[in-house]
Write a protein that holds these residues in place. Structure first.
Motif, mmCIF file in Angstrom:
data_model
loop_
_atom_site.group_PDB
_atom_site.id
_atom_site.type_symbol
_atom_site.label_atom_id
_atom_site.label_comp_id
_atom_site.label_asym_id
_atom_site.label_seq_id
_atom_site.Cartn_x
_atom_site.Cartn_y
_atom_site.Cartn_z
ATOM 1 N N ASP A 125 3.684 2.681 5.413
ATOM 2 C CA ASP A 125 2.389 4.376 4.975
ATOM 3 C C ASP A 125 2.652 4.880 5.603
ATOM 4 O OD1 ASP A 125 1.390 3.102 3.031
ATOM 5 O OD2 ASP A 125 1.040 0.605 4.109
ATOM 6 N N PRO A 126 2.761 6.553 5.508
ATOM 7 C CA PRO A 126 2.359 7.074 6.960
ATOM 8 C C PRO A 126 0.679 7.054 7.010
ATOM 9 C CG PRO A 126 2.674 8.462 4.612
ATOM 10 C CD PRO A 126 2.706 6.988 4.560
ATOM 11 N N THR A 127 0.452 6.582 8.506
ATOM 12 C CA THR A 127 -0.728 6.398 8.604
ATOM 13 C C THR A 127 -0.683 7.511 9.455
ATOM 14 O OG1 THR A 127 -0.709 4.245 9.726
ATOM 15 C CG2 THR A 127 -1.345 4.962 7.236
ATOM 16 N N GLU A 128 -2.155 7.150 10.701
ATOM 17 C CA GLU A 128 -2.191 8.551 12.121
ATOM 18 C C GLU A 128 -1.993 7.216 13.105
ATOM 19 O OE1 GLU A 128 -6.173 8.869 14.784
ATOM 20 O OE2 GLU A 128 -6.179 8.714 12.755
ATOM 21 N N SER A 129 -1.662 5.247 12.721
ATOM 22 C CA SER A 129 -1.325 3.830 13.317
ATOM 23 C C SER A 129 0.222 4.284 13.304
ATOM 24 C CB SER A 129 -1.633 2.731 13.468
ATOM 25 O OG SER A 129 -1.488 2.597 12.163
ATOM 26 N N THR A 130 0.625 4.218 12.302
ATOM 27 C CA THR A 130 2.278 4.747 12.213
ATOM 28 C C THR A 130 2.556 6.158 12.926
ATOM 29 O OG1 THR A 130 2.126 4.900 9.524
ATOM 30 C CG2 THR A 130 2.751 2.803 10.437
ATOM 31 N N VAL A 131 2.125 7.333 12.938
ATOM 32 C CA VAL A 131 2.361 8.205 13.266
ATOM 33 C C VAL A 131 2.602 8.495 14.402
ATOM 34 C CG1 VAL A 131 1.670 11.148 13.188
ATOM 35 C CG2 VAL A 131 2.056 9.975 11.277
ATOM 36 N N ASP A 132 1.288 8.012 14.889
ATOM 37 C CA ASP A 132 0.980 7.890 16.671
ATOM 38 C C ASP A 132 2.200 7.072 16.758
ATOM 39 O OD1 ASP A 132 -1.217 8.722 16.833
ATOM 40 O OD2 ASP A 132 -2.407 6.975 16.694
ATOM 41 N N GLU A 133 2.180 6.142 16.549
ATOM 42 C CA GLU A 133 3.546 5.129 16.824
ATOM 43 C C GLU A 133 4.710 5.841 17.030
ATOM 44 O OE1 GLU A 133 4.765 0.462 15.540
ATOM 45 O OE2 GLU A 133 4.664 1.968 14.398
ATOM 46 N N LEU B 132 11.800 11.422 13.044
ATOM 47 C CA LEU B 132 11.722 11.078 12.181
ATOM 48 C C LEU B 132 10.988 9.843 11.417
ATOM 49 C CD1 LEU B 132 12.596 11.981 9.104
ATOM 50 C CD2 LEU B 132 14.617 11.060 8.699
ATOM 51 N N ILE B 133 10.541 10.075 10.677
ATOM 52 C CA ILE B 133 9.569 9.485 10.433
ATOM 53 C C ILE B 133 9.841 9.188 7.805
ATOM 54 C CG2 ILE B 133 7.019 7.790 8.947
ATOM 55 C CD1 ILE B 133 6.284 9.577 11.667
ATOM 56 N N VAL B 134 10.772 7.462 8.216
ATOM 57 C CA VAL B 134 11.044 7.285 6.859
ATOM 58 C C VAL B 134 9.723 6.559 6.151
ATOM 59 C CG1 VAL B 134 12.559 6.336 5.305
ATOM 60 C CG2 VAL B 134 13.665 7.436 6.976
ATOM 61 N N ALA B 135 9.004 6.674 5.599
ATOM 62 C CA ALA B 135 8.480 6.250 4.803
ATOM 63 C C ALA B 135 8.397 5.925 3.159
ATOM 64 C CB ALA B 135 6.630 6.668 5.183
ATOM 65 N N HIS B 136 7.740 4.601 3.063
ATOM 66 C CA HIS B 136 7.669 4.136 1.427
ATOM 67 C C HIS B 136 6.999 5.235 0.265
ATOM 68 C CE1 HIS B 136 8.503 2.047 -2.196
ATOM 69 N NE2 HIS B 136 7.450 1.721 -2.405
ATOM 70 N N HIS B 137 5.755 5.058 1.124
ATOM 71 C CA HIS B 137 4.897 5.964 -0.016
ATOM 72 C C HIS B 137 4.296 7.068 0.759
ATOM 73 C CE1 HIS B 137 2.447 1.102 -0.098
ATOM 74 N NE2 HIS B 137 3.454 2.092 -1.323
ATOM 75 N N PRO B 138 4.318 7.646 -0.755
ATOM 76 C CA PRO B 138 4.266 9.611 -0.456
ATOM 77 C C PRO B 138 3.039 9.732 0.518
ATOM 78 C CG PRO B 138 4.727 9.312 -2.354
ATOM 79 C CD PRO B 138 3.981 7.933 -1.444
ATOM 80 N N LEU B 139 2.971 10.702 1.633
ATOM 81 C CA LEU B 139 1.568 11.461 1.791
ATOM 82 C C LEU B 139 0.477 12.082 1.174
ATOM 83 C CD1 LEU B 139 -0.889 11.559 4.551
ATOM 84 C CD2 LEU B 139 1.231 13.326 5.004
ATOM 85 N N LEU B 140 1.544 12.588 -0.026
ATOM 86 C CA LEU B 140 0.712 13.693 -0.321
ATOM 87 C C LEU B 140 1.282 13.425 -1.778
ATOM 88 C CD1 LEU B 140 1.421 16.921 1.522
ATOM 89 C CD2 LEU B 140 -0.661 15.386 1.269
ATOM 90 N N ARG C 172 0.358 -3.800 11.023
ATOM 91 C CA ARG C 172 0.124 -3.890 9.427
ATOM 92 C C ARG C 172 -0.895 -2.878 9.103
ATOM 93 N NH1 ARG C 172 -3.367 -9.313 9.090
ATOM 94 N NH2 ARG C 172 -5.485 -7.891 9.213
ATOM 95 N N THR C 173 -0.516 -2.325 7.641
ATOM 96 C CA THR C 173 -1.633 -0.908 7.374
ATOM 97 C C THR C 173 -2.007 -1.646 6.178
ATOM 98 O OG1 THR C 173 0.772 0.137 6.258
ATOM 99 C CG2 THR C 173 0.090 1.122 8.729
ATOM 100 N N ASP C 174 -2.108 -2.483 5.855
ATOM 101 C CA ASP C 174 -2.390 -3.220 4.288
ATOM 102 C C ASP C 174 -4.422 -2.749 5.308
ATOM 103 O OD1 ASP C 174 -3.320 -4.593 2.675
ATOM 104 O OD2 ASP C 174 -4.101 -6.534 4.043
ATOM 105 N N PRO C 175 -4.938 -2.078 3.944
ATOM 106 C CA PRO C 175 -6.721 -1.978 4.749
ATOM 107 C C PRO C 175 -6.950 -2.800 5.484
ATOM 108 C CG PRO C 175 -6.288 -1.403 2.461
ATOM 109 C CD PRO C 175 -5.101 -2.015 2.563
ATOM 110 N N TRP C 176 -6.356 -4.206 4.556
ATOM 111 C CA TRP C 176 -7.912 -5.080 4.918
ATOM 112 C C TRP C 176 -7.406 -5.633 6.064
ATOM 113 C CZ3 TRP C 176 -11.288 -4.301 1.246
ATOM 114 C CH2 TRP C 176 -10.879 -3.956 -0.403
ATOM 115 N N THR C 177 -8.764 -6.084 6.522
ATOM 116 C CA THR C 177 -8.326 -6.623 7.831
ATOM 117 C C THR C 177 -8.850 -7.453 8.613
ATOM 118 O OG1 THR C 177 -10.167 -4.975 8.645
ATOM 119 C CG2 THR C 177 -8.034 -3.964 8.988
ATOM 120 N N ALA C 178 -9.946 -8.279 7.722
ATOM 121 C CA ALA C 178 -10.738 -9.387 8.047
ATOM 122 C C ALA C 178 -11.408 -10.086 7.090
ATOM 123 C CB ALA C 178 -11.359 -9.636 8.857
ATOM 124 N N GLN C 179 -10.911 -11.880 6.989
ATOM 125 C CA GLN C 179 -12.350 -12.335 6.360
ATOM 126 C C GLN C 179 -13.743 -12.572 6.967
ATOM 127 O OE1 GLN C 179 -10.503 -15.633 3.735
ATOM 128 N NE2 GLN C 179 -8.606 -14.635 2.792
#
Length: 278
Positions: free
Chosen positions: A45-53, A61-69, A258-265
């Protein structure tokens, strides 16, 4: 000098854009193909965290699976989350390239990476294209049959841990030998998996009613994954494509964020497997 265009050529050869679904948005999102390339960062996922990384690592260059737009946009102002990311990458000189459903259908592609992680020998696509080798999903076999309960643990060990864990539906003692897999959201292929005659279908984002109706109709057992975890093995596959094409002059890294949106139980609440954690 190796350029962003060289990386794009390698990725397009491995994941032909023509394989993408008509509604998809794949390819170069931002950046200059002529820019020099010394480091690539691969993620789901191209997210804030992976872009920062990527920026912190000095990647161009960032190669992502999911499209940003993925959906049509009329602007990329910094007052929107995605617009802000575009400006951040442009200012940092980081290009973004996305390989989505073309990577899903390619041979090898996303589902091949998932099948390999689980330990399957792939025999063909779940939904083959006319060429018989590309298409969504894969069908494969285990070296030796095993009970469904053992297979579920196999899957859990093979993939990164997530808050949602690995869910399973089926007889724990069911004999498992043939398996269908589809990285990402796959409940639209439940009937296809049943028609394939496999023992288990492994995918992500399964919903209550489709899964219940599938099982009631006698379909194969189900293993439900985090969307991110089901597609993360592809990152190393894509990194391998780039390393082979670009050589030692370009450093290719894979994000482990981990860019999965779920972070805890909730502590003390029943887990996804029905056991209490507290």
């Amino acid at each position: 000098m190796t350029t962003v265009a060289d990386a794009i050529a390698a990725l397009d050869a491995a994941y032909p854009p023509a394989l993408a679904e008509p509604w998809d948005a794949v390819g170069l999102v931002c950046g200059d193909p002529a820019d020099e390339l010394t480091r690539v960062h691969v993620c789901v996922d191209p997210t804030e965290s992976t872009v920062d990384e990527a920026i912190d690592a000095g990647a161009q260059l960032i190669v992502a699976h999911h499209p940003l737009l993925l959906r049509g946009v009329h602007g990329v102002g910094t007052d929107t989350p995605k617009g802000s990311l575009v400006h951040r990458m442009v200012r940092a000189g980081v290009a973004l390239f996305c390989a989505h459903t073309n990577a899903d259908s390619a041979d090898p592609g996303v589902s091949d990476a998932l099948a390999e992680a689980i330990g399957l020998k792939v025999t063909g696509p779940l939904t083959p294209n006319a060429d018989g080798t590309t298409g969504i999903g894969r069908v494969g076999t285990l070296d030796q049959p095993e009970p469904f309960a053992v297979f579920v643990e196999r899957v859990a060990r093979a993939l990164p841990a997530t808050a949602g864990g690995v869910r399973a539906a089926g007889d724990p003692n069911r004999r498992v030998e043939t398996v269908a897999v589809s990285g990402g959201a796959g409940d639209s292929y439940l009937a296809t998996a049943a028609a394939a005659g496999v023992d288990v279908y492994v995918t992500a984002d399964l919903r209550h009613h489709p899964a219940s109706e599938h099982l009631a109709a006698g379909g194969p057992a189900l293993v439900d994954l985090s969307h991110w975890a089901s597609e993360w093995p592809w990152c190393e596959q894509a990194a391998g494509v780039l390393r082979a094409a670009l050589g030692a002059t370009v450093d290719v890294t894979v994000s482990e964020l981990r860019t999965d949106p779920w972070t805890a139980q909730a502590a003390g609440a029943p887990t996804r497997t029905g056991r209490f954690t507290g």
